[in-house]
Design an enzyme around this catalytic site. Structure first.
Site, short mmCIF file in Angstrom:
data_model
loop_
_atom_site.label_atom_id
_atom_site.label_comp_id
_atom_site.label_asym_id
_atom_site.label_seq_id
_atom_site.Cartn_x
_atom_site.Cartn_y
_atom_site.Cartn_z
N ASP A 10 1.55 1.34 6.32
CA ASP A 10 1.51 2.73 5.82
C ASP A 10 2.54 2.90 4.69
O ASP A 10 3.48 3.67 4.78
CB ASP A 10 1.78 3.74 6.95
CG ASP A 10 3.15 3.58 7.60
OD1 ASP A 10 3.62 4.57 8.22
OD2 ASP A 10 3.76 2.49 7.49
N ASP A 15 7.37 -0.75 4.07
CA ASP A 15 6.09 -1.47 4.11
C ASP A 15 5.86 -2.21 2.80
O ASP A 15 5.41 -3.35 2.77
CB ASP A 15 4.92 -0.50 4.29
CG ASP A 15 5.03 0.37 5.51
OD1 ASP A 15 5.85 1.31 5.50
OD2 ASP A 15 4.31 0.10 6.48
N ASN A 39 3.47 7.29 7.29
CA ASN A 39 4.50 7.75 6.33
C ASN A 39 3.95 8.85 5.42
O ASN A 39 4.67 9.75 5.00
CB ASN A 39 4.99 6.58 5.48
CG ASN A 39 5.95 5.69 6.26
OD1 ASN A 39 6.69 6.16 7.10
ND2 ASN A 39 5.90 4.39 5.99
N THR A 123 2.76 -2.49 10.56
CA THR A 123 4.06 -1.88 10.23
C THR A 123 3.93 -0.35 10.15
O THR A 123 4.74 0.32 9.50
CB THR A 123 4.61 -2.43 8.89
OG1 THR A 123 3.66 -2.15 7.85
CG2 THR A 123 4.85 -3.92 8.99
N PHE A 164 9.22 6.14 15.15
CA PHE A 164 8.14 6.84 14.45
C PHE A 164 6.76 6.19 14.65
O PHE A 164 5.80 6.89 14.98
CB PHE A 164 8.48 6.89 12.95
CG PHE A 164 7.47 7.61 12.11
CD1 PHE A 164 6.57 6.89 11.35
CD2 PHE A 164 7.40 9.00 12.08
CE1 PHE A 164 5.62 7.54 10.56
CE2 PHE A 164 6.46 9.66 11.30
CZ PHE A 164 5.57 8.93 10.54
N ASN A 165 6.62 4.89 14.40
CA ASN A 165 5.30 4.26 14.45
C ASN A 165 4.63 4.43 15.81
O ASN A 165 3.42 4.65 15.88
CB ASN A 165 5.40 2.76 14.13
CG ASN A 165 5.72 2.50 12.66
OD1 ASN A 165 5.53 3.37 11.83
ND2 ASN A 165 6.22 1.31 12.37
N HIS A 238 13.23 -1.85 8.12
CA HIS A 238 12.42 -2.01 9.32
C HIS A 238 11.27 -3.04 9.15
O HIS A 238 11.26 -4.08 9.79
CB HIS A 238 11.79 -0.66 9.70
CG HIS A 238 12.76 0.45 9.90
ND1 HIS A 238 13.62 0.54 10.98
CD2 HIS A 238 13.01 1.56 9.15
CE1 HIS A 238 14.34 1.65 10.90
NE2 HIS A 238 13.99 2.30 9.80
N ASP A 239 10.29 -2.70 8.33
CA ASP A 239 9.03 -3.46 8.31
C ASP A 239 9.17 -4.92 7.91
O ASP A 239 8.50 -5.78 8.50
CB ASP A 239 8.01 -2.75 7.40
CG ASP A 239 7.64 -1.38 7.95
OD1 ASP A 239 7.24 -0.52 7.17
OD2 ASP A 239 7.76 -1.18 9.18
#
Ligand code: RIB
Ligand code: CA
Length: 309
Positions: A10, A15, A39, A123, A164-165, A238-239
């Site tokens: 996203d 990402d 996102n 992701t 979040f994800n 993160h991703d």
């Protein structure tokens, strides 16, 4: 032998960096890119994926996925990624159109046509992956593993209990975590240690490559939200952790655990309930990543950016 992967994403600044890293890696073969709402809306994340791949000079198929979670209304993160979902750097207009297939169909076609087992790298929210697994159960045996960014053994970043994800689509996450496919979970436990500091950003910018400058500019925008809201001393990348584990797993410390997803909690909705002390004695369905060699992670990213134009 390269690892064949499907990126389900996203974009989203992190990402986008995960896509750049995967594209640059000689160990990975991106067979398809699927997009999900999270996102930003799925129209925006799809456009962003096409822009990033155009920037990389690639025309890997990009298929648009679900516009909302399985049962819930969509939540987005414009406060982190901006109105476009990729605010900050100037990106080229796409040189190619998205696939005519829905993301779930492109996943199925890619897996069906592959002679090797495919690794899925989600992701974003897990809606596309959950729909793929429930629509094509016969293709599950052709999936090697799922290396995902999501969840947390302790805490959350969108609520005190949820990352979040997973929070965007907890029911989809439960389907994926119960699928029986090996999951490598890059949750906040490790991604909050995968910090990119200002000095790292300047290292990327001075790499002399367009890709290094692009990543630095993505991080310039991404840092704003994190500097304003947290005192991490850097931005949690993160991703790219979900990609970096496939490239250099030695950078990470991990533990096999059982994990399940809270889909009913009032305060805990979207929590990844990780049984670190093995009190339930249930099947260990995830490899929990909980530590990282941060310097080595930054070096990995820098080395890959230096290989790109
Ligand atoms: O919680 C972090 C995750 O949510 C990352 O994947 C980021 O891109 C957003 O999707
Ligand atoms: Ca993401």
């Amino acid at each position: 032998m390269k690892i064949p992967i499907i990126m389900d994403c996203d974009p989203g600044h992190d990402d986008a960096i995960a896509l750049i890293l995967a594209h640059a890696s000689e160990k990975l073969d991106i067979r398809a890119i699927t997009t999900i709402a999270g996102n930003q809306t799925v129209e925006k994340t799809t456009l962003n994926a096409l822009k990033i791949m155009t920037f990389l000079g690639s025309e890997i198929p990009v298929a648009m996925g679900c516009a909302k979670p399985l049962f819930r209304e969509l939540i987005t993160a414009s406060e982190v990624h901006g109105e476009t979902g990729l605010d900050g750097p100037v990106l080229p207009e796409p040189s190619y159109e998205k696939s005519d297939l829905h993301a779930v169909e492109l996943m199925a076609e890619t897996v069906r046509n592959s002679s090797e087992k495919i690794t899925i790298v989600p992701t974003g929210a897990l809606t596309n992956v959950a729909l793929f697994l429930t629509s094509y159960p016969q293709l599950k045996e052709n999936i090697q593993q799922i290396s995902l960014m999501g969840g947390a053994c302790w805490g959350g970043n969108w609520t005190p209990a949820a990352e979040f994800n997973i929070l965007v689509d907890p029911e989809a996450a439960k389907i994926v975590f119960e699928s029986g496919i090996p999951i490598i979970m890059s949750g906040l436990d490790v991604t909050h240690k995968a910090l990119i500091k200002d000095v790292d950003r300047e290292r990327f910018r001075s790499s002399g490559t367009k890709a290094g400058i692009m990543v630095a500019e993505l991080l310039d925008f991404f840092a704003k939200f994190h500097d304003d809201n947290f005192d991490f001393g850097g931005s949690p990348l993160h991703d790219p952790c979900a990609v970096a584990w496939l490239i250099e797993p030695e950078l990470f410390t991990s533990k096999l655990c059982h994990a399940d997803i809270e889909t009913k909690g009032k305060l805990t909705l979207g929590n990844t309930v990780v049984d670190v002390y093995e009190v339930l004695k249930k099947e260990k369905n995830i490899t929990l990543l909980y530590d990282i060699d941060r310097e080595g992670f930054v070096d990995l990213l820098a080395a890959h950016l230096e290989k790109l134009p």
